[in-house]
Design a protein around this motif. Structure first.
Motif, mmCIF file in Angstrom:
data_model
loop_
_atom_site.group_PDB
_atom_site.id
_atom_site.type_symbol
_atom_site.label_atom_id
_atom_site.label_comp_id
_atom_site.label_asym_id
_atom_site.label_seq_id
_atom_site.Cartn_x
_atom_site.Cartn_y
_atom_site.Cartn_z
ATOM 1 N N PRO A 120 0.822 -1.219 0.000
ATOM 2 C CA PRO A 120 0.000 0.000 0.000
ATOM 3 C C PRO A 120 0.851 1.262 0.000
ATOM 4 O O PRO A 120 1.899 1.326 0.650
ATOM 5 N N LEU A 121 0.421 2.251 -0.768
ATOM 6 C CA LEU A 121 1.016 3.581 -0.752
ATOM 7 C C LEU A 121 -0.124 4.594 -0.732
ATOM 8 O O LEU A 121 -1.227 4.313 -1.213
ATOM 9 N N PRO A 122 0.118 5.800 -0.217
ATOM 10 C CA PRO A 122 -0.956 6.786 -0.143
ATOM 11 C C PRO A 122 -1.486 7.164 -1.520
ATOM 12 O O PRO A 122 -0.816 6.990 -2.544
ATOM 13 N N ARG A 123 -2.675 7.716 -1.525
ATOM 14 C CA ARG A 123 -3.275 8.223 -2.748
ATOM 15 C C ARG A 123 -2.354 9.261 -3.372
ATOM 16 O O ARG A 123 -1.709 10.051 -2.681
ATOM 17 N N GLY A 124 -2.301 9.255 -4.702
ATOM 18 C CA GLY A 124 -1.512 10.258 -5.408
ATOM 19 C C GLY A 124 -2.395 11.346 -5.981
ATOM 20 O O GLY A 124 -3.529 11.549 -5.558
ATOM 21 N N GLY A 125 -1.862 12.064 -6.975
ATOM 22 C CA GLY A 125 -2.645 13.101 -7.626
ATOM 23 C C GLY A 125 -2.785 14.354 -6.791
ATOM 24 O O GLY A 125 -2.052 14.584 -5.828
ATOM 25 N N LEU A 126 -3.766 15.165 -7.125
ATOM 26 C CA LEU A 126 -3.934 16.473 -6.496
ATOM 27 C C LEU A 126 -4.343 16.382 -5.032
ATOM 28 O O LEU A 126 -4.062 17.291 -4.254
ATOM 29 N N GLU A 127 -4.992 15.302 -4.659
ATOM 30 C CA GLU A 127 -5.398 15.132 -3.269
ATOM 31 C C GLU A 127 -4.503 14.142 -2.544
ATOM 32 O O GLU A 127 -4.823 13.669 -1.452
ATOM 33 N N GLY A 128 -3.371 13.845 -3.134
ATOM 34 C CA GLY A 128 -2.515 12.798 -2.613
ATOM 35 C C GLY A 128 -1.655 13.213 -1.433
ATOM 36 O O GLY A 128 -1.522 14.385 -1.096
ATOM 37 N N GLU A 129 -1.058 12.199 -0.816
ATOM 38 C CA GLU A 129 -0.115 12.388 0.275
ATOM 39 C C GLU A 129 1.263 11.956 -0.188
ATOM 40 O O GLU A 129 1.410 11.026 -0.974
ATOM 41 N N SER A 130 2.292 12.605 0.349
ATOM 42 C CA SER A 130 3.660 12.241 0.003
ATOM 43 C C SER A 130 4.019 10.901 0.629
ATOM 44 O O SER A 130 3.592 10.577 1.737
ATOM 45 N N VAL A 131 4.811 10.117 -0.080
ATOM 46 C CA VAL A 131 5.284 8.843 0.468
ATOM 47 C C VAL A 131 6.607 9.015 1.200
ATOM 48 O O VAL A 131 7.117 8.074 1.797
ATOM 49 N N TRP A 132 7.198 10.218 1.149
ATOM 50 C CA TRP A 132 8.449 10.464 1.861
ATOM 51 C C TRP A 132 8.216 11.463 2.985
ATOM 52 O O TRP A 132 7.341 12.317 2.919
ATOM 53 N N ASP A 133 9.013 11.303 4.040
ATOM 54 C CA ASP A 133 8.831 12.124 5.240
ATOM 55 C C ASP A 133 9.326 13.552 5.056
ATOM 56 O O ASP A 133 8.856 14.464 5.737
ATOM 57 N N GLY A 134 10.270 13.749 4.173
ATOM 58 C CA GLY A 134 10.822 15.080 3.953
ATOM 59 C C GLY A 134 11.788 15.056 2.794
ATOM 60 O O GLY A 134 12.047 14.001 2.196
ATOM 61 N N PRO A 135 12.327 16.211 2.412
ATOM 62 C CA PRO A 135 13.316 16.256 1.333
ATOM 63 C C PRO A 135 14.482 15.311 1.601
ATOM 64 O O PRO A 135 14.814 15.005 2.750
ATOM 65 N N ALA A 136 15.100 14.848 0.536
ATOM 66 C CA ALA A 136 16.126 13.813 0.635
ATOM 67 C C ALA A 136 17.482 14.368 1.047
ATOM 68 O O ALA A 136 17.891 15.441 0.619
ATOM 69 N N THR A 137 18.161 13.590 1.861
ATOM 70 C CA THR A 137 19.566 13.829 2.172
ATOM 71 C C THR A 137 20.391 12.911 1.278
ATOM 72 O O THR A 137 20.202 11.694 1.298
ATOM 73 N N VAL A 138 21.273 13.498 0.488
ATOM 74 C CA VAL A 138 22.002 12.759 -0.546
ATOM 75 C C VAL A 138 23.503 12.849 -0.295
ATOM 76 O O VAL A 138 24.009 13.880 0.141
ATOM 77 N N GLU A 139 24.197 11.763 -0.580
ATOM 78 C CA GLU A 139 25.653 11.746 -0.480
ATOM 79 C C GLU A 139 26.239 11.188 -1.779
ATOM 80 O O GLU A 139 25.748 10.189 -2.299
ATOM 81 N N THR A 140 27.270 11.839 -2.312
ATOM 82 C CA THR A 140 28.012 11.244 -3.418
ATOM 83 C C THR A 140 28.899 10.148 -2.841
ATOM 84 O O THR A 140 29.424 10.270 -1.733
ATOM 85 N N VAL A 141 29.053 9.069 -3.599
ATOM 86 C CA VAL A 141 29.785 7.908 -3.100
ATOM 87 C C VAL A 141 30.928 7.557 -4.046
ATOM 88 O O VAL A 141 30.984 8.019 -5.190
#
Length: 290
Positions: A120-141
């Protein structure tokens, strides 16, 4: 959603706790398999035709003649969603070469193993909810993206060691590992495509390099062009994205996810990221909920 998820394994619906694949299966032994991760919005598989085409390209790259038609695969997906009582979900479809003699050389006769499961994932579209808690923290490897000449970048296979090694380098709670090619130019995340905005222009690494041509990536390119947002596909150095005004990642699950930091350098989203995200939501809404 049932307490014990229902998987679709080789034509049968079975509880996840009972779903099995042979240890002699080539998907297990060698990663000799193709897969697609899809989103269902309101029971509709978004961009199903694009996923089907990429799955077939992957199977062609693997010389995996599975003999299954599109309607059969779609039926298995629909049955999986129905069995789990899911309308908004993430779906993974895998096709392996199946069980063959214990030799590396694949045999031309294939009895494929086909597995479908959904979460299950939240509804998308205009009334949807984000599946991520916040903006991503990224590291180059340090792990480099495998050259296209070694493993075709456009193929989605079970061989995910490259991404696994990249993610293994992450420290703390970082969300994504950003890989470069052999020349040190930006390629992609372990499971995402990279975008950044500078001086009103959107930039993304070209798929002429070792970059998966993501389906979400294609849709965002299309939306940007339709909206008159300048887009450039090119070859970039890590310093280029660090100097960006905005940056975000795309994949089928995250959709568009702003990048909070790269290697501790703050970037964040912005008006163009927000606009493209809104346009993407509108596309999903129109295609799946209306």
């Amino acid at each position: 959603m049932t307490d014990d998820s229902i998987y679709h394994v080789d034509g049968d619906l079975v509880p996840a706790s009972e779903a099995t694949v042979s240890v002699d299966d080539r998907g297990f032994r060698y990663g000799d398999a193709a897969f697609e991760t899809m989103r269902a919005y309101g029971g509709t598989i978004f961009a199903w035709g694009d996923h089907l085409e990429r799955l077939e390209r992957t199977c062609e790259a693997l010389s995996l003649a599975h003999g299954l038609d599109a309607s059969d695969l779609r039926t298995r997906i629909d049955e999986t969603l129905a069995a789990n009582d899911l309308a908004d979900a993430s779906i993974r479809l895998s096709i392996t070469r199946g069980v063959q003699p214990g030799k590396l050389t694949p045999q031309p006769e294939v009895d494929p193993t086909v597995v479908v499961y959904a979460n299950p994932l939240p509804r998308g579209g205009l009334e949807g909810e984000s599946v991520w808690d916040g903006p991503a923290t990224v590291e180059t490897v340090e792990t480099r993206r495998v050259p296209d000449e070694a493993l075709p970048a456009a193929a989605k296979t079970h061989n995910y060691l490259n991404g696994t090694l990249a993610r293994a380098e992450l420290e703390g709670d970082a969300d994504e590992a950003l890989m470069c090619d052999r020349e040190g130019r930006l390629a992609e995340g372990a499971t995402s495509n990279l975008w950044f905005v500078r001086d009103g222009e959107v930039h993304t690494p070209t798929t002429d390099g070792p970059v998966l041509p993501g389906i979400t990536r294609r849709i965002v390119l299309e939306l940007a062009l339709e909206a008159g947002v300048p887009v450039r596909e090119g070859r970039y150095e890590p310093a280029d994205v660090l100097a960006a005004d905005e940056a975000f990642l795309t994949n089928r699950t995250w959709e568009l996810r702003p990048i909070a930091t790269i290697d501790g350098h703050e970037i964040g989203g912005g008006p163009i990221t927000a606009r493209l995200s809104r346009l993407y939501d509108e596309r999903v809404e129109h295609a799946c909920y209306r």
